[in-house]
Design a protein around this motif. Structure first.
Motif, PDB file in Angstrom:
ATOM      1  N   TYR A 143      -1.296   9.382  -3.658  1.00  0.00           N
ATOM      2  CA  TYR A 143      -2.327   8.677  -2.894  1.00  0.00           C
ATOM      3  C   TYR A 143      -2.727   9.497  -1.682  1.00  0.00           C
ATOM      4  O   TYR A 143      -1.962  10.346  -1.208  1.00  0.00           O
ATOM      5  N   SER A 145      -4.648   8.097   1.934  1.00  0.00           N
ATOM      6  CA  SER A 145      -5.131   6.832   2.485  1.00  0.00           C
ATOM      7  C   SER A 145      -5.315   6.910   3.989  1.00  0.00           C
ATOM      8  O   SER A 145      -4.468   7.446   4.695  1.00  0.00           O
ATOM      9  N   ARG A 201       0.828  -1.204   0.000  1.00  0.00           N
ATOM     10  CA  ARG A 201       0.000   0.000   0.000  1.00  0.00           C
ATOM     11  C   ARG A 201       0.860   1.250   0.000  1.00  0.00           C
ATOM     12  O   ARG A 201       2.076   1.186   0.003  1.00  0.00           O
ATOM     13  N   GLU A 209     -10.857  10.735   2.406  1.00  0.00           N
ATOM     14  CA  GLU A 209      -9.780  10.617   1.408  1.00  0.00           C
ATOM     15  C   GLU A 209     -10.055  11.519   0.203  1.00  0.00           C
ATOM     16  O   GLU A 209      -9.146  12.196  -0.300  1.00  0.00           O
TER      17      GLU A 209
END
Ligand code: AMP
Length: 282
Positions: free
Chosen positions: A240, A242, A115, A223
């Motif tokens: 990203y 997260s 991730r 998010e």
């Protein structure tokens, strides 16, 4: 402060510490030291008999097209910062010294690396574990110090040391920030002036996400709101955003007390990461 460049010098220094009965604290870095690194060194000096800092821009943790070549370097300044913060030795080996013959054996970091940064930097954490294990075997520190700015790196190394019974304690050090909230990073120097002005929005957006979390908003909304703010307030590209449990980096689960809200933003010549780690309640 002693400057060591070879493995044999380092082994000799380690033997001297053992003979003198000093506990050893270790701060691994890629150099271009700033106040965040200095804080790690100071904490190490407060709790260990002697502190060694490594400065090594590790090629195996950079992917093709990443910033290995343009990563900032200034060994003269690093020496001054490390010494002022209380280091007894600085280890700055060449790439050939650290990576002579290669059998091709690799350490795979597993699901924790799938991730966040691991998803966009394949192989990055393999390289991190490789260099951290080599340096740890060389230095044989009582305690090793890592910053929470690199929270995924810290989580992976904590699991690695636990799983493989590596007999070194790990100390987590909170993120040191500029007065405007931007996390200190060697890469900040590679921001353009306009990007530097925008970059504090990263921490502000994460703080906004935390307030949404406290208001009971869903993970998806949080998010998306943070990503929206980052897109609006910076010229960077959001890599990203997260919200996960910490340190296991899984989908937030009821039994995990800590969460991480993390993001990465790619600017023209620097990819910046930041996070907030917080208790679920309160
Ligand atoms: P680096 O040189 O960026 O690889 O970082 C070396 C160590 O310093 C890592 O454990 C980082 O997490 C830590 N570090 C980097 N920046 C900061 C910061 N702003 N605050 C605290 N620790 C940091």
């Amino acid at each position: 402060m002693r400057t060591l460049t070879t493995i044999s010098e380092l082994k000799q220094w380690r033997e001297e510490q053992r003979a003198e009965g000093n506990t050893v604290g270790f701060v691994p870095t890629m150099g271009y030291l700033h106040e965040g690194h200095a804080e790690l060194i100071r904490q190490a000096a407060d709790s260990c008999g002697s502190v060694i800092v490594s400065v090594f821009v590790n090629p195996t943790q950079f992917g093709p097209g990443e910033d290995f070549e343009s990563y900032p370097r200034d060994l003269g300044s690093d020496r001054r910062v490390a010494e002022a913060a209380g280091a007894a030795a600085l280890f700055c080996p060449s790439v050939d010294e650290m990576y002579p013959a290669d059998s091709g054996i690799r350490i795979t970091p597993g699901p924790l690396a799938c991730r966040l940064c691991g998803a966009s930097r394949p192989g990055h954490f393999d390289g991190v574990l490789q260099v951290v294990l080599k340096l740890t075997n060389l230095v044989q520190p009582d305690t090793i110090f890592f910053g929470m700015k690199d929270a995924q790196q810290l989580a992976i190394i904590e699991s690695f040391f636990r799983d493989y019974l590596i007999p070194t304690a790990i100390c987590r050090v909170p993120t040191v920030r500029e007065s405007d909230g931007l996390a200190k990073s060697s890469r900040n120097v590679n921001l353009t002036p306009a990007e530097r002005d925008e970059a504090p929005a990263i921490q502000r957006a994460l703080q906004h996400g935390l307030s949404l979390y406290r208001q009971g908003k869903s993970r998806e909304v949080i998010e998306a709101e943070i990503a929206g703010l980052l897109t609006e307030l910076t010229s960077g590209t959001v890599d990203y955003v997260s919200l996960l449990s910490y340190p296991d980096l899984s989908e937030p689960r009821a039994e995990e007390p800590e969460l991480i809200l993390a993001c990465a933003v790619q600017f023209s010549k620097a990819r910046l990461i930041d996070n907030l780690i917080f208790q679920k309640e309160g």
